[in-house]
Design a protein around this motif. Structure first.
Motif, short mmCIF file in Angstrom:
data_model
loop_
_atom_site.label_atom_id
_atom_site.label_comp_id
_atom_site.label_asym_id
_atom_site.label_seq_id
_atom_site.Cartn_x
_atom_site.Cartn_y
_atom_site.Cartn_z
N CYS A 8 0.86 -1.18 0.00
CA CYS A 8 0.00 0.00 0.00
C CYS A 8 0.90 1.24 0.00
O CYS A 8 1.89 1.27 0.73
CB CYS A 8 -0.88 -0.01 1.25
N CYS A 11 0.30 2.55 3.84
CA CYS A 11 0.49 1.68 5.01
C CYS A 11 1.69 0.73 4.88
O CYS A 11 2.17 0.22 5.88
CB CYS A 11 -0.75 0.83 5.26
N CYS A 29 -5.97 -2.62 0.37
CA CYS A 29 -5.22 -2.61 1.63
C CYS A 29 -6.19 -2.88 2.79
O CYS A 29 -7.25 -2.25 2.87
CB CYS A 29 -4.55 -1.25 1.82
N CYS A 32 -6.36 0.71 5.05
CA CYS A 32 -7.00 1.97 4.62
C CYS A 32 -7.91 1.78 3.40
O CYS A 32 -8.64 2.70 3.03
CB CYS A 32 -5.93 3.01 4.31
ZN LIG Z 1 -3.20 1.15 3.29
#
Ligand SMILES: [Zn+2]
Length: 92
Positions: A8, A11, A29, A32
């Motif tokens: 991601c 993240c 992801c 998020c």
């Molecule tokens: Zn993410």
């Protein structure tokens, strides 16, 4: 099952376990919900440790050509400690 790694942009990486050959080129992801691209990594292959490999070879060889002992091995080093109670035992 195989582990497929995705990354991601916000993240970082995460791993998904799926049957081999079913990984998609991107995924959502779990943190998020953003789109993450698949990252290609080295497969999780491991080498067998040398002592374990040698033991397995000896085990296999013992089935076909077992090692035969023809002499009694020498006692190593010091004699066994003597127990003083043995002196009280009757002698033949
Ligand atoms: Zn993410």
């Amino acid at each position: 099952m195989a582990g497929y790694v995705y990354r991601c942009p916000r993240c970082g990486p995460w791993e998904v376990r799926r049957p081999i050959g079913t990984a998609e080129s991107s995924g959502r992801c779990p943190g998020c919900g953003a789109e993450g691209r698949r990252v290609y990594t080295a497969p999780l292959l491991s080498r067998t440790a040398a002592p374990v490999a040698a033991a397995r070879l000896r085990e296999e060889a013992s089935g076909d050509a077992p090692t035969v002992t023809t002499t009694v091995p020498r006692a190593a080093g010091r004699p066994a400690p003597r127990d003083p109670r043995w002196d009280a035992l009757p002698r033949p």
